[in-house]
Design a protein around this motif. Structure first.
Motif, short mmCIF file in Angstrom:
data_model
loop_
_atom_site.label_atom_id
_atom_site.label_comp_id
_atom_site.label_asym_id
_atom_site.label_seq_id
_atom_site.Cartn_x
_atom_site.Cartn_y
_atom_site.Cartn_z
N ILE A 1 62.06 109.67 44.52
CA ILE A 1 62.78 109.35 45.76
C ILE A 1 62.61 110.46 46.78
O ILE A 1 62.41 110.21 47.97
CB ILE A 1 64.28 109.10 45.45
CG1 ILE A 1 64.44 107.81 44.63
CG2 ILE A 1 65.08 109.02 46.74
CD1 ILE A 1 65.82 107.60 44.09
N ALA A 2 62.66 111.72 46.32
CA ALA A 2 62.50 112.85 47.23
C ALA A 2 61.12 112.84 47.88
O ALA A 2 61.01 113.04 49.10
CB ALA A 2 62.71 114.16 46.46
N TYR B 1 60.87 110.16 50.58
CA TYR B 1 61.46 110.56 51.86
C TYR B 1 60.53 111.52 52.60
O TYR B 1 60.36 111.44 53.82
CB TYR B 1 62.82 111.23 51.64
CG TYR B 1 63.97 110.25 51.51
CD1 TYR B 1 64.32 109.42 52.57
CD2 TYR B 1 64.71 110.16 50.33
CE1 TYR B 1 65.37 108.52 52.45
CE2 TYR B 1 65.74 109.26 50.20
CZ TYR B 1 66.07 108.44 51.28
OH TYR B 1 67.10 107.55 51.15
N LEU B 2 59.92 112.43 51.87
CA LEU B 2 59.04 113.41 52.50
C LEU B 2 57.80 112.76 53.11
O LEU B 2 57.37 113.11 54.20
CB LEU B 2 58.63 114.49 51.48
CG LEU B 2 59.69 115.53 51.12
CD1 LEU B 2 59.21 116.38 49.96
CD2 LEU B 2 60.01 116.41 52.33
N GLY C 1 59.46 109.26 55.43
CA GLY C 1 60.63 109.35 56.29
C GLY C 1 60.37 109.88 57.69
O GLY C 1 61.27 109.91 58.51
N LEU D 1 60.13 112.84 58.68
CA LEU D 1 61.10 113.90 58.90
C LEU D 1 60.52 114.97 59.83
O LEU D 1 59.32 115.26 59.80
CB LEU D 1 61.51 114.53 57.57
CG LEU D 1 62.09 113.56 56.53
CD1 LEU D 1 62.38 114.30 55.24
CD2 LEU D 1 63.35 112.91 57.06
#
Length: 223
Positions: free
Chosen positions: A190-191, A194-195, A198, A200
């Motif tokens: 999951i991490a 996101y990276l 996402g 970010l």
């Protein structure tokens, strides 16, 4: 979304107030798979009848029929147009299956034009009735499936949304999984999702980035 039971279960569990809308692409894909199932079975078990209707087919002619059935008529080649001309006039299950698939595509195309729920529902009900009376087992199953998810299918006919973005995200996540040779825990996966996905911003600089690029203008002296 996809008609997979796993997706539906996840939505009902975590988004109980969401309205499910099934993507056109996946429904038409199911119709294509049902059509291929009919063709494969008929050409394997009743080839004498196929030969009586279409004559002795060469490998090239068989291939033209297969791809003609799968493609949009507007993109048919000359060979596919000729092959499909004879197939459409044949009294074969394969021809009926192709007509059913094309009719379902037409139901979606009409809904996109008029965007009327009542008309879309009526057209889909007529198609489901035809499919369930077709004596083609794969289309009878598809008709039953669409009937059991009727409201979500009609919703997908009208809102014109696509889950192509989700499919693209899934592809990127699978790439990340392969690159890492797997992850020890779901939390790690999951991490990284996101990276990677996402978008970010304001992330710290990677410690693996060189402090100074090679092309910084430094002169190297050899001893």
């Amino acid at each position: 979304m996809d008609m997979s039971a796993a997706y539906r279960k996840g939505v009902l569990a975590y988004l109980p107030n969401a309205q499910i809308s099934y993507d056109r692409f996946h429904i038409v894909k199911l119709a294509g798979e049902a059509m291929d199932e009919v063709r494969t079975a008929e050409w394997k078990d009743e080839y004498a009848r196929v030969q009586a209707e279409l004559g002795e087919l060469t490998t090239k002619e068989r291939r033209s029929i297969v791809w003609g059935m799968r493609r949009n008529p507007a993109s048919w080649s000359a060979n596919q147009t000729n092959a499909m001309h004879w197939l459409q006039r044949a009294n074969l299950k394969t021809a009926r299956a192709w007509r059913l698939k094309m009719a379902l595509r037409e139901v979606f195309a009409k809904a996109r034009g008029h965007n009327d729920q009542a008309l879309a529902s009526a057209d889909l009900k007529r198609w489901i009735s035809w499919a369930r009376r077709s004596r083609l087992e794969s289309f009878k199953r598809l008709g039953t499936t669409l009937k059991s998810h009727f409201d979500a299918v009609v919703r997908g006919m009208l809102d014109h949304r696509s889950n192509a973005f989700v499919e693209a995200m899934n592809g990127l996540m699978q790439q990340a999984k392969r690159a890492a040779r797997g992850f020890r825990t779901a939390t790690n996966f999951i991490a990284i999702a996101y990276l990677r996905l996402g978008k970010l911003t304001h992330l710290p600089t990677s410690p693996f980035v060189p402090a100074m690029p090679i092309s910084a203008g430094l002169t190297t002296h050899r001893v």
